[in-house]
Write a protein that holds these residues in place. Structure first.
Motif, PDB file in Angstrom:
ATOM      1  N   GLN B  49       0.767  -1.295  -0.014  1.00  0.00           N
ATOM      2  CA  GLN B  49       0.157   0.088   0.024  1.00  0.00           C
ATOM      3  C   GLN B  49       0.821   1.383  -0.072  1.00  0.00           C
ATOM      4  O   GLN B  49       0.540   2.199  -0.750  1.00  0.00           O
ATOM      5  CB  GLN B  49      -0.983  -0.029   1.324  1.00  0.00           C
ATOM      6  N   ALA B  50       1.796   1.197   0.655  1.00  0.00           N
ATOM      7  CA  ALA B  50       2.746   2.336   0.882  1.00  0.00           C
ATOM      8  C   ALA B  50       3.718   2.349  -0.332  1.00  0.00           C
ATOM      9  O   ALA B  50       4.397   3.398  -0.640  1.00  0.00           O
ATOM     10  CB  ALA B  50       3.593   2.473   2.135  1.00  0.00           C
ATOM     11  N   ASP B  51       3.755   1.543  -1.325  1.00  0.00           N
ATOM     12  CA  ASP B  51       4.461   1.457  -2.220  1.00  0.00           C
ATOM     13  C   ASP B  51       6.020   1.370  -2.242  1.00  0.00           C
ATOM     14  O   ASP B  51       6.829   2.223  -2.667  1.00  0.00           O
ATOM     15  CB  ASP B  51       4.173   2.563  -3.396  1.00  0.00           C
ATOM     16  N   LEU B  52       6.294   0.546  -1.177  1.00  0.00           N
ATOM     17  CA  LEU B  52       7.772   0.475  -0.805  1.00  0.00           C
ATOM     18  C   LEU B  52       8.485  -0.884  -1.400  1.00  0.00           C
ATOM     19  O   LEU B  52       7.882  -1.731  -1.552  1.00  0.00           O
ATOM     20  CB  LEU B  52       7.934   0.403   0.703  1.00  0.00           C
ATOM     21  N   ALA B  53       9.845  -0.737  -1.523  1.00  0.00           N
ATOM     22  CA  ALA B  53      10.741  -1.633  -1.816  1.00  0.00           C
ATOM     23  C   ALA B  53      11.187  -2.191  -0.595  1.00  0.00           C
ATOM     24  O   ALA B  53      11.603  -1.307   0.389  1.00  0.00           O
ATOM     25  CB  ALA B  53      11.820  -1.232  -2.659  1.00  0.00           C
ATOM     26  N   ALA B  54      11.105  -3.498  -0.137  1.00  0.00           N
ATOM     27  CA  ALA B  54      11.378  -4.247   1.058  1.00  0.00           C
ATOM     28  C   ALA B  54      12.256  -5.067   0.919  1.00  0.00           C
ATOM     29  O   ALA B  54      11.769  -6.194  -0.135  1.00  0.00           O
ATOM     30  CB  ALA B  54      10.173  -4.063   1.792  1.00  0.00           C
ATOM     31  N   VAL B  55      12.966  -5.671   2.024  1.00  0.00           N
ATOM     32  CA  VAL B  55      13.617  -7.071   1.809  1.00  0.00           C
ATOM     33  C   VAL B  55      13.589  -7.525   3.176  1.00  0.00           C
ATOM     34  O   VAL B  55      13.418  -6.686   4.314  1.00  0.00           O
ATOM     35  CB  VAL B  55      15.051  -6.904   1.347  1.00  0.00           C
ATOM     36  N   LEU B  56      13.528  -8.843   3.527  1.00  0.00           N
ATOM     37  CA  LEU B  56      13.752  -9.394   4.789  1.00  0.00           C
ATOM     38  C   LEU B  56      15.185  -9.855   4.784  1.00  0.00           C
ATOM     39  O   LEU B  56      15.589 -10.437   4.077  1.00  0.00           O
ATOM     40  CB  LEU B  56      12.873 -10.550   5.062  1.00  0.00           C
ATOM     41  N   VAL B  62      23.760 -15.177  13.917  1.00  0.00           N
ATOM     42  CA  VAL B  62      23.573 -14.463  15.289  1.00  0.00           C
ATOM     43  C   VAL B  62      22.189 -14.360  15.606  1.00  0.00           C
ATOM     44  O   VAL B  62      21.722 -13.851  16.713  1.00  0.00           O
ATOM     45  CB  VAL B  62      24.096 -13.050  15.201  1.00  0.00           C
ATOM     46  N   GLY B  63      21.464 -15.016  14.717  1.00  0.00           N
ATOM     47  CA  GLY B  63      19.743 -14.953  15.072  1.00  0.00           C
ATOM     48  C   GLY B  63      18.850 -13.716  14.918  1.00  0.00           C
ATOM     49  O   GLY B  63      17.974 -13.805  15.323  1.00  0.00           O
ATOM     50  N   LEU B  64      19.580 -12.748  13.996  1.00  0.00           N
ATOM     51  CA  LEU B  64      19.050 -11.612  13.669  1.00  0.00           C
ATOM     52  C   LEU B  64      18.161 -11.703  12.741  1.00  0.00           C
ATOM     53  O   LEU B  64      18.669 -12.126  11.658  1.00  0.00           O
ATOM     54  CB  LEU B  64      20.163 -10.418  13.581  1.00  0.00           C
ATOM     55  N   GLY B  65      16.995 -11.033  12.646  1.00  0.00           N
ATOM     56  CA  GLY B  65      16.218 -10.907  11.584  1.00  0.00           C
ATOM     57  C   GLY B  65      15.594  -9.433  11.523  1.00  0.00           C
ATOM     58  O   GLY B  65      15.317  -8.704  12.541  1.00  0.00           O
ATOM     59  N   ALA B  66      15.495  -8.810  10.331  1.00  0.00           N
ATOM     60  CA  ALA B  66      14.885  -7.376  10.366  1.00  0.00           C
ATOM     61  C   ALA B  66      14.422  -7.343   8.945  1.00  0.00           C
ATOM     62  O   ALA B  66      14.750  -7.786   7.859  1.00  0.00           O
ATOM     63  CB  ALA B  66      16.108  -6.286  10.585  1.00  0.00           C
ATOM     64  N   VAL B  67      13.241  -6.223   8.926  1.00  0.00           N
ATOM     65  CA  VAL B  67      12.816  -6.060   7.664  1.00  0.00           C
ATOM     66  C   VAL B  67      13.239  -4.468   7.121  1.00  0.00           C
ATOM     67  O   VAL B  67      13.090  -3.621   7.804  1.00  0.00           O
ATOM     68  CB  VAL B  67      11.185  -5.985   7.659  1.00  0.00           C
ATOM     69  N   GLY B  68      14.068  -4.533   6.080  1.00  0.00           N
ATOM     70  CA  GLY B  68      14.518  -3.282   5.676  1.00  0.00           C
ATOM     71  C   GLY B  68      13.657  -2.526   4.412  1.00  0.00           C
ATOM     72  O   GLY B  68      13.196  -3.182   3.639  1.00  0.00           O
ATOM     73  N   ILE B  69      13.676  -1.375   4.351  1.00  0.00           N
ATOM     74  CA  ILE B  69      12.953  -0.595   3.414  1.00  0.00           C
ATOM     75  C   ILE B  69      14.194   0.226   2.775  1.00  0.00           C
ATOM     76  O   ILE B  69      14.972   0.687   3.255  1.00  0.00           O
ATOM     77  CB  ILE B  69      11.964   0.691   4.264  1.00  0.00           C
ATOM     78  N   ALA B  70      13.892   0.170   1.170  1.00  0.00           N
ATOM     79  CA  ALA B  70      14.796   1.033   0.573  1.00  0.00           C
ATOM     80  C   ALA B  70      14.661   2.429   0.783  1.00  0.00           C
ATOM     81  O   ALA B  70      13.720   2.870   0.762  1.00  0.00           O
ATOM     82  CB  ALA B  70      14.450   0.619  -1.038  1.00  0.00           C
ATOM     83  N   ILE B  71      16.015   2.909   0.919  1.00  0.00           N
ATOM     84  CA  ILE B  71      15.938   4.280   1.490  1.00  0.00           C
ATOM     85  C   ILE B  71      16.864   5.313   0.645  1.00  0.00           C
ATOM     86  O   ILE B  71      16.869   6.351   0.452  1.00  0.00           O
ATOM     87  CB  ILE B  71      16.502   4.529   2.947  1.00  0.00           C
ATOM     88  N   GLN B  72      17.861   4.608  -0.096  1.00  0.00           N
ATOM     89  CA  GLN B  72      18.616   5.446  -0.974  1.00  0.00           C
ATOM     90  C   GLN B  72      19.133   4.497  -2.037  1.00  0.00           C
ATOM     91  O   GLN B  72      18.938   3.257  -2.041  1.00  0.00           O
ATOM     92  CB  GLN B  72      20.098   5.373  -0.179  1.00  0.00           C
ATOM     93  N   MET B  73      19.395   5.153  -3.026  1.00  0.00           N
ATOM     94  CA  MET B  73      20.225   4.512  -4.183  1.00  0.00           C
ATOM     95  C   MET B  73      21.681   5.103  -4.562  1.00  0.00           C
ATOM     96  O   MET B  73      21.638   6.304  -4.788  1.00  0.00           O
ATOM     97  CB  MET B  73      19.424   4.490  -5.617  1.00  0.00           C
ATOM     98  N   ARG B  74      22.610   4.560  -4.273  1.00  0.00           N
ATOM     99  CA  ARG B  74      23.796   5.157  -4.692  1.00  0.00           C
ATOM    100  C   ARG B  74      24.591   4.300  -5.629  1.00  0.00           C
ATOM    101  O   ARG B  74      24.929   3.115  -5.564  1.00  0.00           O
ATOM    102  CB  ARG B  74      24.728   5.159  -3.406  1.00  0.00           C
ATOM    103  N   ASP B  75      25.204   4.796  -6.764  1.00  0.00           N
ATOM    104  CA  ASP B  75      25.861   4.108  -7.784  1.00  0.00           C
ATOM    105  C   ASP B  75      25.070   2.915  -8.071  1.00  0.00           C
ATOM    106  O   ASP B  75      25.617   1.826  -8.470  1.00  0.00           O
ATOM    107  CB  ASP B  75      27.349   3.766  -7.243  1.00  0.00           C
TER     108      ASP B  75
END
Lengths: 658, 222
Positions: B49-56, B62-75
């Protein structure tokens, strides 16, 4: 070489009954199979702390590997020889001359107990070859490795000799070390041509088991009636036990762009508030903030992060996103508590070009310069008046020293500390101690108080006032740091002390001079003095050498006994807070072999992600004799300034973007 | 008799081959059962709905998980940022950098036709790809580890990526570094266009493999 076939079975059988024996135990902290040398199999920066325990032999040894080829060992052995005991303090070197190839063995030479007249002195040459899980070594030994234990091999009335090296009788040795692949078990067996009380040749066997990661316990036995245990702690400061970047990540970096200049620009207070808020989450504190012209100037510190390059990077990351577009320079001041020691000047455009590149740290370093902090600066945001504070705590300290006797002993002291801080520059502090481990028997005071050797005349078994002194630190000029201290500095001395250090943030060395006048403290009670005084005047050169974090401290001048002495400390600083150092002091009055001390600081963050910047410290040896001894507890300034050395920050610059 | 022995040998070799690919995949995607993974709930509807690019992003070591949202494009690389500033930078489907997931990966350089970057279809990958990984060490220069990888196309299957079914082809890369360390990467490529939907890639000798599931791809023209 007699009855070799029965040797190993004899070794196990004879282990049942122990008898005093003379054998070449240990090899001074260098790589070893059991009691014979092997080729160094570790890598650069490997560190081992080894404790050997046998009925007639105990030793605490440190093995350090400055490079893949070179090993240094510092060992503190004690030998029980029936009629009494003797102790040593050995420094040893091992050098791998040739690496092994597919068909060619490696070649290693070693000198154990260099400059020592102890029975541990000896030399060896060995060839080594690895076959899968087996490493084999064969070699030839001199001195202790040929059964020659007579003193005087390496020392003659305090003068180090070298004409004995690789001279005299030789005996062969051979060993094999097998990594079994089963639960980390390592088995070793060895032969030495050295005779003992039970047999003409010595055979030994051992089995090592890793109790936990880094800690190995070894059981060993030989056919001369000796058996023992060896505890070994292995670590490499460059390879932490934990993942290093498991905590909060850094803020995203945002490049400056012409488009940003067309947007409304934030005011200084807005930038400061946002910067402070975002960095608080990363345990970085902003003590001062100023924004003027094209520059933002902040003073930043962290109680948890020992790497100032990373702190600077994190500040720069937040500023990149919130600073007005016209800001071209970020100035980040490093504060030691008492001093603003450095200003790290970052060129914003240079950081814009560096971020995300495969050589991002190198390019960020190119965008960095250093300046001395100015003596005074105009009022800025975030500055608050200092509130005097009182702090206290109780902590045990453990140390191995020679104070009670000539034998190295492990000591434990409980210290109650209190400190009242009047200003960032000035405080008064005191420590009451009680030695709860290895107390001494009180001796009658000598006719004349002695610099150090009368320590056992002080009252044991009672809490004592270790120190009570006032310290004030101030700068005389942007590059001149200074200190005055007065009070009771240590158990044996009280008086006044002054120090000046010159250091230029762009240089990799500093010069210091300390002058101290002290009175000998009373053997009984907390506050009295004996009728004896002393003055010291010691100049120091502090230098960071090369690119590996190596440092040298050279002290020279008049020591407590009025003697002229030269102290040398060499060591290595690691970016994560590890510090390893070895030291010795030569005095014109010395009549005994040089003694070596070792110090290791291990940051708690190396063993736990939540560990922070505080360290666990271990020191062995150090001051013991009357000569070449200086007053401790005066508060040498370099101890708080060394984290600001340009080379230390450069060492940590690989962390800038972390 | 000879035929029987030969056939048995071929059978064993083939079954061994198939088993090893599966074992590799399972070992990579489920590396250490003793490390408890915290996998965040993904609200796909909200992301769409927010039209976001996202990854898990998952760090199994280390047992870590997080949902990341695309915030920047560099090169041309996309930076995905998650809670507590945990970050992964993707160059196409190649994990280029990580932050806060274990031991940071600073950068990866690779050849121009790296199929992870170009997101080439399975079966069209070059037989060998060489990549260099940049990691923090003392001083201003990063340590470099160069790895050469050979790939093997596995099964075609449907996988669930944060609630969306994707038809994918499995590709396993077997790699050896210049320090004689070996590791494996597993990728699940869109069966149609080769886009990466799920990938588990080695990111350094300490951090090991990081898994990235593409919840919603970054589409600059969308």
């Amino acid at each position: 070489m007699k009855n070799k076939a029965q040797g190993f079975s004899h070794a196990f059988l004879l282990s049942i009954g122990l008898a005093p024996g003379v054998a070449a135990e240990g090899i001074g902290g260098l790589s070893q199979a059991i009691d014979t040398p092997r080729a160094a199999s570790g890598g650069a920066d490997d560190l081992a702390i080894i404790f050997d325990y046998r009925e007639n032999y105990r030793a605490l040894s440190f093995g350090l590997q400055p490079s893949d080829r070179f090993e240094i060992g510092i060992s503190f052995p004690t030998y029980d020889e029936g009629s009494g005991s003797s102790s040593g303090n050995e420094i040893s070197f091992g050098l791998r001359l040739l690496d092994e190839g597919p068909y060619v063995p490696g070649l290693t030479v070693g000198v154990v107990g260099f400059g020592s007249d102890d029975r541990g002195s000896g030399e060896y040459v060995l060839a080594s070859k690895t076959f899968g899980a087996f490493q084999t070594s064969v070699g030839l030994g001199w001195g202790r490795y040929a059964g020659e234990y007579a003193g005087g091999r390496g020392d003659d009335d305090g003068v180090i000799r070298t004409d004995h090296l690789f001279q005299g009788d030789t005996e062969p040795f051979a060993n094999i070390v097998w990594e079994t692949g089963t639960r980390g078990l390592i088995a070793a067996a060895e032969y030495s041509g050295v005779a003992g009380p039970e047999a003409e040749d010595t055979f030994a066997a051992s089995l090592s088991y890793p109790v936990v990661s880094g800690l190995t316990v070894t059981g060993l036995v030989n056919n001369q009636g000796s058996a023992g245990l060896r505890l070994r702690f292995d670590a490499n400061p460059t390879r932490p036990f934990v993942q290093t970047d498991i905590g909060r990540g850094p803020h995203p970096y945002v490049e400056n762009s012409p488009a940003r200049a067309n947007r409304p620009q934030p005011q200084a207070q807005q930038v400061f508030d946002t910067l402070k808020e975002r960095l608080e989450d990363e345990d970085i504190r902003i003590r001062r903030f100023a924004m003027a012209g094209d520059t933002i100037d902040v003073t930043a510190s962290s109680a948890k992060d020992p790497v100032f390059a990373r702190i600077s990077g994190r500040v720069a990351r937040v500023l990149s996103a919130i600073a007005p577009a016209n800001i071209t320079t970020f100035r980040i001041t490093q504060n030691t508590g008492a001093f603003d020691s450095n200003v790290v000047v970052l060129d914003r455009a240079g950081l814009d070009r560096a971020v995300g590149a495969p050589n991002a740290a190198e390019r960020a370093w190119e965008a960095t310069s250093f300046e001395a902090s100015p003596m005074s600066r105009p009022a800025a945001l975030g500055e608050t008046g200092f509130v005097p504070r009182f702090s206290y705590g109780i902590a045990p300290t453990f140390k191995a020293d020679f104070i009670r006797s000539d034998i190295l002993e492990f000591t434990g002291t409980l210290n109650a500390n209190a400190r009242y801080t009047f200003s960032p520059q000035t405080f008064v502090s005191g420590t009451v101690g009680y030695r709860f481990l290895n107390q001494w028997t009180q001796q009658d005071p000598p006719a004349e108080p002695q610099p150090r050797s009368d320590f056992t005349s002080y009252t044991p078994d009672l809490p004592y006032l270790q120190s009570l002194s006032l310290r004030h630190r101030f700068r005389l000029a942007p590059q001149l740091y200074s200190r005055v201290s007065a009070g009771l500095f240590e158990r044996a001395y009280g008086g006044v002390s002054g120090e000046v250090i010159w250091r230029d943030p762009e240089q990799n060395f500093a010069l210091g001079l300390e002058a101290t006048y002290v009175q000998k403290r009373a053997y009984e009670g907390w506050f009295g003095f004996e009728d004896a005084d002393a003055s010291t005047l010691i100049g120091s050169l502090y230098a960071n050498v090369g690119q590996n974090g190596n440092f040298v401290v050279l002290d020279a001048g008049q020591y407590i006994a009025g003697d002229f002495g030269v102290g040398l400390t060499v060591g290595r600083n690691y970016t994560n807070g590890w510090r390893i150092a070895a030291s010795t002091t030569w005095s014109e009055e010395n009549d005994a072999p040089l003694k070596f001390g070792a110090e290791i600081s291990i940051p708690l963050s190396w063993t736990s992600p939540e560990g922070g910047a505080s360290t666990t410290n271990l020191s062995v040896g150090g001051q013991s004799g009357d000569f070449g001894s200086r007053v401790s507890g005066t508060g040498l300034l370099y101890d708080e300034l060394r984290a600001s050395d340009k080379r230390r920050i450069e060492d940590g610059f690989g962390e800038f973007w972390n | 008799m000879i035929k029987v022995v030969f056939s048995a040998g071929v059978l064993i070799a083939l079954s061994g081959c198939g088993a090893s690919l599966g074992q590799m995949r399972d070992a990579i995607l489920n590396p250490n059962p003793e490390v408890a993974m915290t996998i965040p709930q993904v609200n796909r509807a909200a992301i769409e709905q927010a039209d976001l690019a996202a990854v898990l992003m998952l760090s199994p070591s280390v047992g870590l998980g997080a949902v990341g949202i695309a915030i920047q494009m560099r090169d041309g690389r996309i930076i995905y940022n998650a809670n507590e500033n945990r970050m992964v930078t993707l160059d196409g489907g190649l994990i280029y950098a990580t932050r806060g997931l274990g031991t940071n990966l600073q950068a990866v350089t690779t050849q121009s036709d790296d199929p992870l970057v170009t997101e080439a279809k399975a079966g069209t990958w070059p037989s060998q790809v060489t990549r260099t990984y940049f990691l923090t060490q003392r001083g201003t220069s990063f340590a470099q580890v160069t790895a050469t990888c050979q790939n093997q196309v596995g099964r075609s299957l449907d996988i669930d990526v944060a609630g969306a079914k994707r038809a994918v082809v499995e590709v396993v890369e077997s790699c050896e570094t210049d320090t004689a360390e070996s590791f494996h990467n597993v990728h699940y490529l869109d069966a149609g266009n080769g886009r990466i939907w799920r990938t588990s890639q080695w990111t350094g000798p300490v951090q090991g493999n990081i898994q990235v599931d593409v919840i919603e791809p970054f589409e600059p023209d969308a």
